[in-house]
Motif scaffolding. Structure first.
Motif, PDB file in Angstrom:
ATOM      1  N   ILE A   3       9.988 187.874  31.050  1.00  0.00           N
ATOM      2  CA  ILE A   3       9.718 186.953  32.160  1.00  0.00           C
ATOM      3  C   ILE A   3      11.013 186.302  32.623  1.00  0.00           C
ATOM      4  O   ILE A   3      11.266 186.146  33.824  1.00  0.00           O
ATOM      5  CB  ILE A   3       8.706 185.883  31.716  1.00  0.00           C
ATOM      6  CG1 ILE A   3       7.394 186.537  31.276  1.00  0.00           C
ATOM      7  CG2 ILE A   3       8.452 184.867  32.823  1.00  0.00           C
ATOM      8  CD1 ILE A   3       6.401 185.575  30.677  1.00  0.00           C
ATOM      9  N   GLY A   4      11.844 185.913  31.662  1.00  0.00           N
ATOM     10  CA  GLY A   4      13.102 185.250  31.995  1.00  0.00           C
ATOM     11  C   GLY A   4      14.044 186.123  32.799  1.00  0.00           C
ATOM     12  O   GLY A   4      14.779 185.623  33.664  1.00  0.00           O
ATOM     13  N   ARG A   5      14.030 187.430  32.531  1.00  0.00           N
ATOM     14  CA  ARG A   5      14.918 188.319  33.294  1.00  0.00           C
ATOM     15  C   ARG A   5      14.550 188.320  34.774  1.00  0.00           C
ATOM     16  O   ARG A   5      15.435 188.321  35.637  1.00  0.00           O
ATOM     17  CB  ARG A   5      14.848 189.730  32.725  1.00  0.00           C
ATOM     18  CG  ARG A   5      15.442 189.869  31.329  1.00  0.00           C
ATOM     19  CD  ARG A   5      15.576 191.325  30.922  1.00  0.00           C
ATOM     20  NE  ARG A   5      16.056 191.436  29.547  1.00  0.00           N
ATOM     21  CZ  ARG A   5      15.297 191.769  28.513  1.00  0.00           C
ATOM     22  NH1 ARG A   5      14.010 192.034  28.716  1.00  0.00           N
ATOM     23  NH2 ARG A   5      15.792 191.842  27.301  1.00  0.00           N
ATOM     24  N   ASP A   6      13.265 188.340  35.062  1.00  0.00           N
ATOM     25  CA  ASP A   6      12.850 188.252  36.466  1.00  0.00           C
ATOM     26  C   ASP A   6      13.265 186.918  37.071  1.00  0.00           C
ATOM     27  O   ASP A   6      13.685 186.849  38.231  1.00  0.00           O
ATOM     28  CB  ASP A   6      11.331 188.420  36.578  1.00  0.00           C
ATOM     29  CG  ASP A   6      10.879 189.826  36.220  1.00  0.00           C
ATOM     30  OD1 ASP A   6      11.711 190.750  36.329  1.00  0.00           O
ATOM     31  OD2 ASP A   6       9.715 189.998  35.824  1.00  0.00           O
ATOM     32  N   HIS A   7      13.148 185.860  36.288  1.00  0.00           N
ATOM     33  CA  HIS A   7      13.521 184.532  36.773  1.00  0.00           C
ATOM     34  C   HIS A   7      15.018 184.456  37.044  1.00  0.00           C
ATOM     35  O   HIS A   7      15.465 183.877  38.036  1.00  0.00           O
ATOM     36  CB  HIS A   7      13.113 183.483  35.743  1.00  0.00           C
ATOM     37  CG  HIS A   7      12.876 182.143  36.331  1.00  0.00           C
ATOM     38  ND1 HIS A   7      12.451 181.051  35.617  1.00  0.00           N
ATOM     39  CD2 HIS A   7      13.029 181.680  37.598  1.00  0.00           C
ATOM     40  CE1 HIS A   7      12.332 180.010  36.397  1.00  0.00           C
ATOM     41  NE2 HIS A   7      12.681 180.365  37.607  1.00  0.00           N
ATOM     42  N   ILE A   8      15.806 185.036  36.146  1.00  0.00           N
ATOM     43  CA  ILE A   8      17.261 185.036  36.339  1.00  0.00           C
ATOM     44  C   ILE A   8      17.632 185.710  37.649  1.00  0.00           C
ATOM     45  O   ILE A   8      18.435 185.186  38.433  1.00  0.00           O
ATOM     46  CB  ILE A   8      17.952 185.747  35.156  1.00  0.00           C
ATOM     47  CG1 ILE A   8      17.901 184.872  33.899  1.00  0.00           C
ATOM     48  CG2 ILE A   8      19.407 186.061  35.495  1.00  0.00           C
ATOM     49  CD1 ILE A   8      18.419 185.578  32.664  1.00  0.00           C
ATOM     50  N   ALA A   9      17.066 186.890  37.889  1.00  0.00           N
ATOM     51  CA  ALA A   9      17.422 187.638  39.093  1.00  0.00           C
ATOM     52  C   ALA A   9      17.125 186.834  40.348  1.00  0.00           C
ATOM     53  O   ALA A   9      17.936 186.776  41.277  1.00  0.00           O
ATOM     54  CB  ALA A   9      16.664 188.963  39.113  1.00  0.00           C
ATOM     55  N   SER A  10      15.970 186.183  40.382  1.00  0.00           N
ATOM     56  CA  SER A  10      15.603 185.442  41.585  1.00  0.00           C
ATOM     57  C   SER A  10      16.404 184.163  41.733  1.00  0.00           C
ATOM     58  O   SER A  10      16.820 183.802  42.838  1.00  0.00           O
ATOM     59  CB  SER A  10      14.102 185.119  41.561  1.00  0.00           C
ATOM     60  OG  SER A  10      13.775 184.322  40.446  1.00  0.00           O
ATOM     61  N   VAL A  11      16.650 183.458  40.623  1.00  0.00           N
ATOM     62  CA  VAL A  11      17.357 182.183  40.706  1.00  0.00           C
ATOM     63  C   VAL A  11      18.808 182.383  41.099  1.00  0.00           C
ATOM     64  O   VAL A  11      19.356 181.647  41.929  1.00  0.00           O
ATOM     65  CB  VAL A  11      17.246 181.425  39.365  1.00  0.00           C
ATOM     66  CG1 VAL A  11      18.223 180.256  39.323  1.00  0.00           C
ATOM     67  CG2 VAL A  11      15.824 180.911  39.170  1.00  0.00           C
ATOM     68  N   VAL A  12      19.481 183.383  40.504  1.00  0.00           N
ATOM     69  CA  VAL A  12      20.889 183.622  40.843  1.00  0.00           C
ATOM     70  C   VAL A  12      21.015 183.986  42.317  1.00  0.00           C
ATOM     71  O   VAL A  12      21.905 183.499  43.025  1.00  0.00           O
ATOM     72  CB  VAL A  12      21.466 184.731  39.942  1.00  0.00           C
ATOM     73  CG1 VAL A  12      22.831 185.182  40.446  1.00  0.00           C
ATOM     74  CG2 VAL A  12      21.579 184.239  38.505  1.00  0.00           C
ATOM     75  N   ASN A  13      20.128 184.826  42.797  1.00  0.00           N
ATOM     76  CA  ASN A  13      20.155 185.185  44.214  1.00  0.00           C
ATOM     77  C   ASN A  13      19.912 183.963  45.092  1.00  0.00           C
ATOM     78  O   ASN A  13      20.531 183.791  46.141  1.00  0.00           O
ATOM     79  CB  ASN A  13      19.098 186.253  44.489  1.00  0.00           C
ATOM     80  CG  ASN A  13      19.261 186.901  45.846  1.00  0.00           C
ATOM     81  OD1 ASN A  13      20.357 187.292  46.212  1.00  0.00           O
ATOM     82  ND2 ASN A  13      18.177 186.999  46.591  1.00  0.00           N
TER      83      ASN A  13
END
Length: 485
Positions: free
Chosen positions: A386-396
């Protein structure tokens, strides 16, 4: 609040009691705790006369996260010293107020008053000394077309009569000339903001600087507050309270303390710590889950502070790259502008960090409730996906947010046809690059750190399984006991 309860650790009076540290779960606690009466909810309570403690199981709403008194003491041993340090920092660094200075009359450092447009009439620019519009048949005329010597076949300016409605000269009127190419027009009855220069000649003491936007801004804020409360209910109300407190800490402590000469980095750390503690515990309750999110946020902020300090110094960023920072440096030459830049990096990263750490902690708690058999490793692996998806969206999101804020600057570089290397090397862009990358590294680090902490906490100190709680043959987990509402 019935749809999203906030369990509170203090409802468990003994070390063997199981408290609900997650949300949207049915917690099984001792009858002595009186959770149903104290919290005004109808909850199932498991009665165990022989042992005096309850057990969660996987049916229905799922089990409560088992956090013992011992583990809560461990968390408190970490967080209480931090909270005490933040409180001590607030007391020691609290400023007496914004330091006085003599107004420069430049930019935002001007005395302003409110005024109202009384009348607007058309006037020939040649008669009132204005600039005529350039001829429409020459769209590619030279730059002097908008200068004082611009000539045109005809030009229509506007002359506005404005009355001052605040300040020592209330009721005084003055005339404002509006050029035909002005981006903002004035209308009769409109409220405006005017700059006041007492040392200037009487006819030039007042000038319009902006329009008054009080009503639309207040209306938008009211719509926002109603939407938050309508969807979030009591939790949304708590979020608004936390927002007000955060803004108060920023305006009453962080900004005046920096202007008073305190170290910007120390002020940012203390202020961010206060905002973090108040906002998270106000919005999410004083629970072990919230405490894990606080710990994850704290560790990530420390990493951001270290990386920001290292790369701001290494890249020789002065922090003095805009008209605003130049004005601050001119008014307060002894202030550390690079430290102010670092403080901005820390404060700017805090809001997104809160979102990431709370989301990851909640994910771990919900996964454990959905499948109590998950081990620490299993919880971490499931939550980190779940965190990996969150990382991708937050960094973008961060990159696009900074790019959007700097869009006019990027357009200027595009007009100048500067190369990517030239653009990135300029200090004003390098600041944003360092701000974005340092903040993103802190966000990335917060995901595994918070996930690991949450998995350890939610899996630790589980009550030992008593003989009479062994799964029945062919049953679905722990044997159910007599319940009372």
């Amino acid at each position: 609040m019935t749809s999203d309860p906030d369990p509170h650790p203090h409802l468990a009076p003994t070390a063997s009691s199981v408290t609900g540290a997650g949300t949207d779960s049915t917690g099984h606690a001792p009858a002595e705790a009186g959770a149903a009466d104290q919290r005004g909810r109808t909850r199932e309570t498991v009665t165990d006369p022989g042992h005096g403690h309850g057990h969660g199981h996987g049916h229905g709403h799922g089990p409560a996260a088992p956090v013992s008194r011992h583990l809560r003491k461990v968390i408190a041993a970490v967080l209480i010293p931090f909270a005490v340090a933040v409180g001590a920092g607030l007391l020691l660094l609290w400023p007496a107020g914004t330091p006085d200075h003599q107004r420069s009359g430049i930019g935002l450092d001007r005395q302003t008053e409110r005024a109202r447009v009384v009348e607007v009439v058309d006037a020939a620019c040649s008669e009132v000394g204005g600039q005529e519009s350039p001829p429409t048949s020459e769209p590619h005329g030279d730059a002097s077309g908008t200068g004082a010597g611009a000539a045109g076949k005809s030009g229509s300016c506007e002359k506005a009569t404005i009355e001052v409605i605040t300040g020592e000269n209330q009721g005084r009127t003055f005339t404002e000339l509006i050029q035909p190419d002005a981006s903002r027009k004035l209308t009769a009855g409109q409220e405006v903001v005017v700059a006041y220069a007492p040392d200037a000649p009487r006819d030039l003491q007042y000038s319009v600087t902006d329009v008054a936007r009080g009503f639309p801004m207040v209306l938008l804020a009211a719509v926002f507050a109603v939407a938050v409360v309508a969807v979030g209910r009591l939790r949304g109300l708590f979020a608004l309270v936390a927002l007000v407190v955060s803004f108060a800490v920023l305006t009453l402590f962080i900004l005046p303390a920096i202007l008073s000469g305190s170290n910007p980095l120390v002020v940012a750390v203390v202020g961010s710590g206060a905002i973090m503690l108040i906002a998270l515990y106000t919005c999410h309750g004083v629970t072990a889950r919230t405490s894990v999110a606080v710990l994850g946020t704290l560790i990530s902020l420390l990493l951001i502070g270290v990386l920001g300090s290292l790369f701001i110094g290494w890249a020789q960023l002065t922090g003095n790259t805009s008209d605003e920072t130049a004005l601050i440096h001119g008014l307060y030459p002894s202030r550390d502008m690079s430290g102010l830049l670092l403080a901005g990096v820390i404060i700017g990263s805090l809001g997104v960090l809160d979102d990431v750490t709370v989301t990851q902690t909640s994910a771990v708690w919900e996964l454990k409730q959905a499948n109590p058999a998950l081990t620490v490793r299993g919880l971490y692996r499931a939550a980190i996906r779940i965190g990996r998806d969150h990382i991708a969206s937050v960094v973008n999101t961060l990159v696009l947010a900074y790019a959007g804020a700097a869009l006019p600057l990027l357009l200027l570089f595009s007009v100048a046809q500067s190369g990517v290397g030239t653009v990135a090397n300029s200090e004003i862009v390098a600041e944003e690059i360092v701000r974005t990358l340092v903040g993103s590294i802190g966000l990335i680090a917060s995901v595994p750190v918070t996930t690991a902490l949450a998995a350890l906490v939610v899996s630790a100190d589980r009550p030992a399984t008593a003989p009479d709680t062994a799964p029945a043959p062919g049953g679905r987990g722990r044997r159910r006991r007599r319940r009372r509402a």
